[in-house]
Scaffold this motif. Structure first.
Motif, PDB file in Angstrom:
ATOM      1  N   VAL A   1      -9.181   0.308   8.384  1.00  0.00           N
ATOM      2  CA  VAL A   1      -8.742  -1.085   8.723  1.00  0.00           C
ATOM      3  C   VAL A   1      -7.762  -1.589   7.723  1.00  0.00           C
ATOM      4  CG1 VAL A   1     -10.420  -3.110   8.345  1.00  0.00           C
ATOM      5  CG2 VAL A   1     -11.273  -1.220   9.347  1.00  0.00           C
ATOM      6  N   VAL A   2      -7.789  -1.442   6.533  1.00  0.00           N
ATOM      7  CA  VAL A   2      -6.932  -1.890   5.663  1.00  0.00           C
ATOM      8  C   VAL A   2      -5.671  -1.753   5.820  1.00  0.00           C
ATOM      9  CG1 VAL A   2      -6.181  -1.842   3.167  1.00  0.00           C
ATOM     10  CG2 VAL A   2      -8.542  -2.017   3.358  1.00  0.00           C
ATOM     11  N   ILE A   3      -5.288  -0.485   6.341  1.00  0.00           N
ATOM     12  CA  ILE A   3      -3.846  -0.083   6.761  1.00  0.00           C
ATOM     13  C   ILE A   3      -3.541  -0.682   8.094  1.00  0.00           C
ATOM     14  CG2 ILE A   3      -2.553   1.786   7.609  1.00  0.00           C
ATOM     15  CD1 ILE A   3      -4.122   3.654   5.592  1.00  0.00           C
ATOM     16  N   GLU A   4      -4.557  -0.989   8.959  1.00  0.00           N
ATOM     17  CA  GLU A   4      -4.300  -1.639  10.332  1.00  0.00           C
ATOM     18  C   GLU A   4      -3.954  -3.116   9.888  1.00  0.00           C
ATOM     19  OE1 GLU A   4      -3.806  -1.804  14.750  1.00  0.00           O
ATOM     20  OE2 GLU A   4      -3.537  -0.228  13.209  1.00  0.00           O
ATOM     21  N   ALA A   5      -4.858  -3.741   9.097  1.00  0.00           N
ATOM     22  CA  ALA A   5      -4.773  -5.012   8.901  1.00  0.00           C
ATOM     23  C   ALA A   5      -3.439  -5.482   8.228  1.00  0.00           C
ATOM     24  CB  ALA A   5      -5.795  -5.438   8.037  1.00  0.00           C
TER      25      ALA A   5
ATOM     26  N   VAL B   1       2.435   2.965   6.096  1.00  0.00           N
ATOM     27  CA  VAL B   1       1.910   1.703   5.950  1.00  0.00           C
ATOM     28  C   VAL B   1       1.962   1.419   4.273  1.00  0.00           C
ATOM     29  CG1 VAL B   1       0.533  -0.115   6.381  1.00  0.00           C
ATOM     30  CG2 VAL B   1       1.292   1.104   8.089  1.00  0.00           C
ATOM     31  N   VAL B   2       2.392   0.647   3.360  1.00  0.00           N
ATOM     32  CA  VAL B   2       2.341   0.608   2.024  1.00  0.00           C
ATOM     33  C   VAL B   2       1.261  -0.553   1.899  1.00  0.00           C
ATOM     34  CG1 VAL B   2       3.273   0.189  -0.066  1.00  0.00           C
ATOM     35  CG2 VAL B   2       4.497   1.596   1.590  1.00  0.00           C
ATOM     36  N   VAL B   3       0.170  -0.156   1.091  1.00  0.00           N
ATOM     37  CA  VAL B   3      -0.853  -1.181   0.780  1.00  0.00           C
ATOM     38  C   VAL B   3      -0.731  -1.536  -0.544  1.00  0.00           C
ATOM     39  CG1 VAL B   3      -3.252  -1.747   0.261  1.00  0.00           C
ATOM     40  CG2 VAL B   3      -2.646  -0.167   2.474  1.00  0.00           C
ATOM     41  N   ASP B   4      -0.181  -3.091  -0.857  1.00  0.00           N
ATOM     42  CA  ASP B   4       0.359  -3.519  -1.860  1.00  0.00           C
ATOM     43  C   ASP B   4      -0.981  -3.303  -3.060  1.00  0.00           C
ATOM     44  OD1 ASP B   4       0.413  -5.703  -4.337  1.00  0.00           O
ATOM     45  OD2 ASP B   4       2.246  -5.823  -3.238  1.00  0.00           O
TER      46      ASP B   4
ATOM     47  N   GLN C   1      -4.012   4.083  -1.576  1.00  0.00           N
ATOM     48  CA  GLN C   1      -3.003   4.411  -2.415  1.00  0.00           C
ATOM     49  C   GLN C   1      -2.382   5.679  -2.350  1.00  0.00           C
ATOM     50  OE1 GLN C   1      -1.411   1.695  -3.973  1.00  0.00           O
ATOM     51  NE2 GLN C   1      -3.081   0.397  -2.719  1.00  0.00           N
ATOM     52  N   ALA C   2      -3.199   6.581  -1.436  1.00  0.00           N
ATOM     53  CA  ALA C   2      -2.830   8.100  -1.442  1.00  0.00           C
ATOM     54  C   ALA C   2      -1.810   7.979  -0.278  1.00  0.00           C
ATOM     55  CB  ALA C   2      -3.997   8.777  -1.227  1.00  0.00           C
ATOM     56  N   GLY C   3      -1.333   9.425  -0.110  1.00  0.00           N
ATOM     57  CA  GLY C   3      -0.392   9.735   1.071  1.00  0.00           C
ATOM     58  C   GLY C   3       1.172   9.723   0.849  1.00  0.00           C
TER      59      GLY C   3
ATOM     60  N   PHE D   1      -4.290  -5.497  -3.617  1.00  0.00           N
ATOM     61  CA  PHE D   1      -5.522  -5.134  -3.324  1.00  0.00           C
ATOM     62  C   PHE D   1      -6.307  -5.270  -4.695  1.00  0.00           C
ATOM     63  CE2 PHE D   1      -8.717  -1.783  -3.003  1.00  0.00           C
ATOM     64  CZ  PHE D   1      -8.958  -1.831  -1.703  1.00  0.00           C
ATOM     65  N   ASP D   2      -5.829  -4.840  -6.000  1.00  0.00           N
ATOM     66  CA  ASP D   2      -6.779  -4.956  -7.036  1.00  0.00           C
ATOM     67  C   ASP D   2      -7.100  -6.300  -7.440  1.00  0.00           C
ATOM     68  OD1 ASP D   2      -6.689  -2.148  -7.314  1.00  0.00           O
ATOM     69  OD2 ASP D   2      -5.145  -2.148  -8.701  1.00  0.00           O
TER      70      ASP D   2
END
Length: 164
Positions: free
Chosen positions: A12-16, A52-55, A42-44, A59-60
């Motif tokens: 969900v986070v990645i899609e959002a 898709v990069v999750v900041d 944060q993996a991958g 996030f934190d």
């Protein structure tokens, strides 16, 4: 929506993030998750095309991360063997939500097995699609089919029928 607490999994986070509604969700809801989901976001391999990069800093700063105990995991796994069919982040998230928070919403993954496991844990009434919650934020992202309200409704109905 009866609750402002919203639990999310990695998918969900990645899609959002990918569809541009992540910031709106963070603004509208008290977004929460578990440590395993945080790790997964944060993996991958960031060199993969369309990764898709999750900041991490965002996030934190904006997401409350909970620790899942071995007792919570074991209790949830005793309630349904379906937990063994899903990835660690989903398994930890469902175990935590089933044990802790009786009023929070659970933003569903696009994983049919995870939705079925959530239903088996009695979380079906709290499941929401990304499409629905983004809409509550005034967003209309072009989400994949398995993040839509209709898909979620179909999977939940299939679970009920299969359980009869």
């Amino acid at each position: 929506m009866c609750s402002s607490d919203l639990y999310v999994d990695t998918n969900v986070v990645i899609e959002a993030v990918d569809t541009g509604c992540w910031a709106a969700l963070l603004h509208r809801f008290d977004v929460r998750t578990v440590a395993e989901v945080r790790r997964e976001t944060q993996a991958g391999n960031r060199l993969i095309k369309n990764y898709v990069v999750v900041d991490k800093d965002q996030f934190d700063a904006k997401v409350t991360v909970e620790e899942v105990t071995k007792v919570q995991l074991a209790t949830a796994q005793l309630r349904t063997p379906l937990l063994n069919q899903i990835d660690a982040g989903e398994r930890h998230l469902l175990a935590y939500v089933a044990a802790q928070d009786k009023n929070a919403l659970l933003l569903t993954t696009g994983d049919r097995a995870a939705v079925r496991a959530a239903c088996a844990l009695g979380l079906d009434d709290r499941l929401r699609s990304l499409e629905e919650l983004a809409g509550a934020c005034g967003q209309k992202p072009a989400v994949a089919e398995w993040f839509k309200k209709k898909w979620l409704s179909t999977v939940k109905t299939e679970f009920v029928l299969d359980s009869m």
